[in-house]
Design an enzyme around this catalytic site. Structure first.
Site, mmCIF file in Angstrom:
data_model
loop_
_atom_site.group_PDB
_atom_site.id
_atom_site.type_symbol
_atom_site.label_atom_id
_atom_site.label_comp_id
_atom_site.label_asym_id
_atom_site.label_seq_id
_atom_site.Cartn_x
_atom_site.Cartn_y
_atom_site.Cartn_z
ATOM 1 N N THR A 1 -2.221 2.346 -1.736
ATOM 2 C CA THR A 1 -3.103 2.847 -0.687
ATOM 3 C C THR A 1 -2.591 4.190 -0.190
ATOM 4 O O THR A 1 -3.353 5.118 0.074
ATOM 5 C CB THR A 1 -3.162 1.835 0.470
ATOM 6 O OG1 THR A 1 -3.644 0.582 -0.031
ATOM 7 C CG2 THR A 1 -4.099 2.319 1.566
ATOM 8 N N THR B 1 -19.182 18.328 -9.322
ATOM 9 C CA THR B 1 -18.687 17.779 -8.060
ATOM 10 C C THR B 1 -17.724 16.609 -8.265
ATOM 11 O O THR B 1 -16.660 16.542 -7.641
ATOM 12 C CB THR B 1 -19.860 17.330 -7.168
ATOM 13 O OG1 THR B 1 -20.646 18.466 -6.829
ATOM 14 C CG2 THR B 1 -19.355 16.675 -5.879
ATOM 15 N N SER C 1 -3.334 -3.798 -0.762
ATOM 16 C CA SER C 1 -4.588 -4.130 -1.442
ATOM 17 C C SER C 1 -4.443 -5.224 -2.491
ATOM 18 O O SER C 1 -5.430 -5.849 -2.856
ATOM 19 C CB SER C 1 -5.183 -2.873 -2.105
ATOM 20 O OG SER C 1 -4.258 -2.313 -3.024
ATOM 21 N N TYR D 1 16.984 5.660 7.446
ATOM 22 C CA TYR D 1 16.351 5.346 8.725
ATOM 23 C C TYR D 1 17.372 4.749 9.706
ATOM 24 O O TYR D 1 18.110 3.814 9.358
ATOM 25 C CB TYR D 1 15.223 4.348 8.535
ATOM 26 C CG TYR D 1 13.907 4.935 8.079
ATOM 27 C CD1 TYR D 1 13.850 6.029 7.227
ATOM 28 C CD2 TYR D 1 12.701 4.363 8.486
ATOM 29 C CE1 TYR D 1 12.643 6.550 6.802
ATOM 30 C CE2 TYR D 1 11.482 4.874 8.066
ATOM 31 C CZ TYR D 1 11.461 5.973 7.228
ATOM 32 O OH TYR D 1 10.253 6.486 6.806
ATOM 33 N N ASP E 1 8.659 -2.503 0.830
ATOM 34 C CA ASP E 1 8.343 -2.116 -0.545
ATOM 35 C C ASP E 1 9.115 -0.871 -0.949
ATOM 36 O O ASP E 1 9.644 -0.785 -2.070
ATOM 37 C CB ASP E 1 6.831 -1.910 -0.717
ATOM 38 C CG ASP E 1 6.222 -0.955 0.303
ATOM 39 O OD1 ASP E 1 6.881 -0.621 1.323
ATOM 40 O OD2 ASP E 1 5.061 -0.540 0.101
#
Length: 250
Positions: free
Chosen positions: A125, A175, A11, A93, A102
């Site tokens: 994100t 709410t 973003s 991995y 990142d």
């Protein structure tokens, strides 16, 4: 030599010039969902300088647009890539390319901060959790939706649920507050469970390191955490100092 580092996320783009000690200086951020993003970046860039290092988890098209802008100003550009081992960090991995650069750079930066166990949490994100033991071995991690993404998904599924607003409460009576509490609470629960299991696995509690644009909102619920909003840029600085090869110079 003048060097800049650029962190292109899902973003935002964050960038900084490296100081004389090879550390990121003042950080500037640009939201790339905004109109005129690339032009704003061009206006921010200095006149022709030596080198730039870019880490990107954004789309290939956006990465190429940023690289085009950088090519106009920088004599040499490298693109950071996840490596199986770098700077005393060894990732878990089997296929390094599947670990986001990142996350890789955040672990490199954490290791540079201290040779002990870390749990590194990035909040953007997504929420990413990575466990790094005292030997620099990555023990693996988790990926989940961030509170902001949870709110957005709920709003898309049920438009009467607002995508923003509210404040965290343990048991909300409104709410907006209930949404904030539920989404932030889910993130805190993921982090707290990960810490508990990491402590069991390592035999000691790792230091908790938070980074990313959404990390600030979770700090109140994690009082023992260390906040490093530009951790990926710190890792890029380590990469740049080591002179790691990226793509061929532009």
């Amino acid at each position: 030599m003048t060097q800049w580092v650029f962190d292109l996320g899902n973003s935002r783009l964050k960038c900084a010039r490296l100081d004389d000690d090879g550390r990121p200086g003042e950080v500037t951020a640009f939201g790339h969902d905004e109109r005129g993003f690339v032009e704003a970046l061009r206006r921010h860039l200095p006149d022709e300088v030596d080198s730039a290092c870019l880490a990107s988890v954004a789309s290939p098209a956006l990465t190429l647009a940023v690289l085009d802008a950088l090519t106009e100003r920088f004599q040499r550009i490298s693109l950071a890539r996840t490596q199986a081992a770098f700077a005393d960090v060894r990732i878990a991995y089997a296929q390094p390319g599947k670990l986001g650069v990142d996350r890789f750079l955040a672990m490199v930066a954490a290791r540079a901060r201290g040779a002990h166990a870390w749990m590194i949490v990035g909040v953007g994100t997504a929420i990413t959790v990575d466990l790094l033991d005292a030997r620099g071995q990555h023990r693996g991690g988790r990926i989940g939706p961030s509170p902001a993404l949870m709110r957005s998904a709920l709003h898309q599924a049920a438009a009467h649920l607002p995508a923003q607003g509210g404040a965290y409460q343990e048991f909300a009576d409104d709410t907006e507050d209930a949404l904030a509490s539920g989404c932030e609470g889910a993130a805190l629960g993921l982090i707290e469970r990960s810490l508990r299991l990491a402590t069991r696995e390592l035999g000691q509690a790792p230091a908790l390191l938070l980074h990313g644009g959404g990390a600030e909102a979770l700090r109140g619920g994690l009082p023992a955490s260390e906040f490093a909003p530009s951790l990926v840029l710190e890792g890029l600085a380590q990469w740049a100092r080591a002179g790691r090869p990226g793509n061929a110079p532009a």
